[in-house]
Design a protein around this motif. Structure first.
Motif, PDB file in Angstrom:
ATOM      1  N   TYR A   4       0.851  -1.184   0.000  1.00 51.86           N
ATOM      2  CA  TYR A   4       0.000   0.000   0.000  1.00 51.86           C
ATOM      3  C   TYR A   4       0.889   1.237   0.000  1.00 51.86           C
ATOM      4  CZ  TYR A   4       1.084   0.075   5.002  1.00 51.86           C
ATOM      5  OH  TYR A   4       1.729   0.092   6.218  1.00 51.86           O
ATOM      6  N   GLU A   5       0.281   2.356  -0.378  1.00 52.21           N
ATOM      7  CA  GLU A   5       0.998   3.629  -0.364  1.00 52.21           C
ATOM      8  C   GLU A   5       0.010   4.734  -0.052  1.00 52.21           C
ATOM      9  OE1 GLU A   5       2.614   4.672  -4.198  1.00 52.21           O
ATOM     10  OE2 GLU A   5       0.787   4.111  -5.237  1.00 52.21           O
ATOM     11  N   ILE A   6       0.546   5.823   0.458  1.00 47.52           N
ATOM     12  CA  ILE A   6      -0.273   6.991   0.746  1.00 47.52           C
ATOM     13  C   ILE A   6       0.167   8.084  -0.214  1.00 47.52           C
ATOM     14  CG2 ILE A   6      -0.899   8.718   2.467  1.00 47.52           C
ATOM     15  CD1 ILE A   6      -0.213   6.481   4.586  1.00 47.52           C
ATOM     16  N   THR A   7      -0.786   8.583  -0.969  1.00 45.01           N
ATOM     17  CA  THR A   7      -0.512   9.665  -1.911  1.00 45.01           C
ATOM     18  C   THR A   7      -1.382  10.855  -1.515  1.00 45.01           C
ATOM     19  OG1 THR A   7      -2.196   8.886  -3.470  1.00 45.01           O
ATOM     20  CG2 THR A   7       0.052   8.049  -3.771  1.00 45.01           C
ATOM     21  N   PHE A   8      -1.199  11.962  -2.214  1.00 43.44           N
ATOM     22  CA  PHE A   8      -1.967  13.171  -1.912  1.00 43.44           C
ATOM     23  C   PHE A   8      -2.562  13.738  -3.185  1.00 43.44           C
ATOM     24  CE2 PHE A   8       0.904  12.565   1.565  1.00 43.44           C
ATOM     25  CZ  PHE A   8       0.137  12.871   2.676  1.00 43.44           C
ATOM     26  N   SER A   9      -3.728  14.344  -3.048  1.00 44.45           N
ATOM     27  CA  SER A   9      -4.451  14.907  -4.184  1.00 44.45           C
ATOM     28  C   SER A   9      -4.840  16.351  -3.868  1.00 44.45           C
ATOM     29  CB  SER A   9      -5.713  14.070  -4.432  1.00 44.45           C
ATOM     30  OG  SER A   9      -6.523  14.665  -5.405  1.00 44.45           O
ATOM     31  N   TYR A  55      -2.915  -2.432  -2.617  1.00 41.70           N
ATOM     32  CA  TYR A  55      -2.843  -3.363  -3.741  1.00 41.70           C
ATOM     33  C   TYR A  55      -2.951  -4.788  -3.202  1.00 41.70           C
ATOM     34  CZ  TYR A  55      -1.016   0.918  -5.690  1.00 41.70           C
ATOM     35  OH  TYR A  55      -0.869   2.229  -6.065  1.00 41.70           O
ATOM     36  N   PHE A  56      -3.925  -5.529  -3.715  1.00 43.30           N
ATOM     37  CA  PHE A  56      -4.168  -6.884  -3.235  1.00 43.30           C
ATOM     38  C   PHE A  56      -4.653  -7.730  -4.401  1.00 43.30           C
ATOM     39  CE2 PHE A  56      -6.666 -10.148  -1.002  1.00 43.30           C
ATOM     40  CZ  PHE A  56      -5.732 -10.580  -0.082  1.00 43.30           C
ATOM     41  N   LEU A  61      -7.251  -0.803  -4.428  1.00 39.60           N
ATOM     42  CA  LEU A  61      -8.391  -0.273  -3.665  1.00 39.60           C
ATOM     43  C   LEU A  61      -7.975   1.091  -3.128  1.00 39.60           C
ATOM     44  CD1 LEU A  61      -9.224  -3.521  -1.681  1.00 39.60           C
ATOM     45  CD2 LEU A  61     -10.457  -2.628  -3.656  1.00 39.60           C
ATOM     46  N   ARG A  62      -8.885   2.072  -3.203  1.00 35.92           N
ATOM     47  CA  ARG A  62      -8.577   3.423  -2.742  1.00 35.92           C
ATOM     48  C   ARG A  62      -9.508   3.822  -1.606  1.00 35.92           C
ATOM     49  NH1 ARG A  62      -9.942   7.212  -6.124  1.00 35.92           N
ATOM     50  NH2 ARG A  62     -11.321   5.868  -7.283  1.00 35.92           N
ATOM     51  N   PHE A  63      -8.942   4.531  -0.639  1.00 37.34           N
ATOM     52  CA  PHE A  63      -9.703   5.021   0.510  1.00 37.34           C
ATOM     53  C   PHE A  63      -9.288   6.463   0.773  1.00 37.34           C
ATOM     54  CE2 PHE A  63      -8.972   0.509   0.885  1.00 37.34           C
ATOM     55  CZ  PHE A  63     -10.233   0.007   1.165  1.00 37.34           C
ATOM     56  N   SER A  64     -10.258   7.328   1.031  1.00 40.37           N
ATOM     57  CA  SER A  64      -9.934   8.728   1.268  1.00 40.37           C
ATOM     58  C   SER A  64     -10.162   9.157   2.715  1.00 40.37           C
ATOM     59  CB  SER A  64     -10.734   9.628   0.323  1.00 40.37           C
ATOM     60  OG  SER A  64     -12.111   9.450   0.517  1.00 40.37           O
ATOM     61  N   GLN A 120      -6.526  -7.940   7.270  1.00 38.03           N
ATOM     62  CA  GLN A 120      -5.279  -7.835   8.039  1.00 38.03           C
ATOM     63  C   GLN A 120      -4.362  -6.774   7.445  1.00 38.03           C
ATOM     64  OE1 GLN A 120      -3.787 -11.848   7.912  1.00 38.03           O
ATOM     65  NE2 GLN A 120      -4.807 -12.430   9.812  1.00 38.03           N
ATOM     66  N   LEU A 121      -4.193  -6.804   6.134  1.00 40.85           N
ATOM     67  CA  LEU A 121      -3.355  -5.823   5.457  1.00 40.85           C
ATOM     68  C   LEU A 121      -3.925  -4.414   5.635  1.00 40.85           C
ATOM     69  CD1 LEU A 121      -0.994  -5.025   3.607  1.00 40.85           C
ATOM     70  CD2 LEU A 121      -2.445  -5.637   1.654  1.00 40.85           C
TER      71      LEU A 121
END
Length: 134
Positions: A4-9, A55-56, A61-64, A120-121
């Motif tokens: 997973y990663e954290i990005t910004f918009s 990513y799985f 999958l995206r969450f805001s 879990q992830l």
């Protein structure tokens, strides 16, 4: 490598869960992160709005918001998945179940064995995502 990663918009990153989790307090009001229940995630100074990208099984999958992650894990953590009809009725927005995020979730993520791993992830990723707001 993290899954997973954290990005910004610069704009608020609406995800497939946003409509189902964050309900406007006043219909037709101007966009304001505080105009929703629960509130939308706030802007992180100098970076933008955070987005968790997980990513799985080759699926992104995206969450805001932390609320979206909690709702997603609460639903997927159930041994027997609820129907998208029952979940759609809770939103009370006149939107049919075919548009619900659960009905749009890829089938290979729905077996119990996969959901356990995914949850879990996601719980690990949620802790990192929460630290962005501190």
């Amino acid at each position: 490598m993290k899954k997973y990663e954290i990005t910004f918009s610069t704009l608020y990153p609406e995800t497939p869960l946003t409509f189902w989790v964050h309900v406007p307090k006043v219909k037709g009001a101007a966009f304001d992160v505080n105009n929703y229940e629960p509130p939308l995630s706030r802007l992180v100074g100098g970076k933008g709005f955070p987005v968790l990208r997980l990513y799985f099984l080759g699926i992104e999958l995206r969450f805001s918001s932390l609320h979206e992650i909690s709702h997603f894990t609460d639903v997927l953590d159930q041994k027997n998945l609820p129907t998208s009809i029952s979940l759609s009725l809770k939103r009370n927005a006149g939107v049919g179940p075919n548009g619900h995020w659960l009905s749009r979730l890829p089938a290979k993520l729905k077996p119990w064995k996969q959901r356990v791993k995914l949850v879990q992830l996601l719980k690990l990723a949620k802790a990192d995502f929460a630290s962005v707001f501190l």
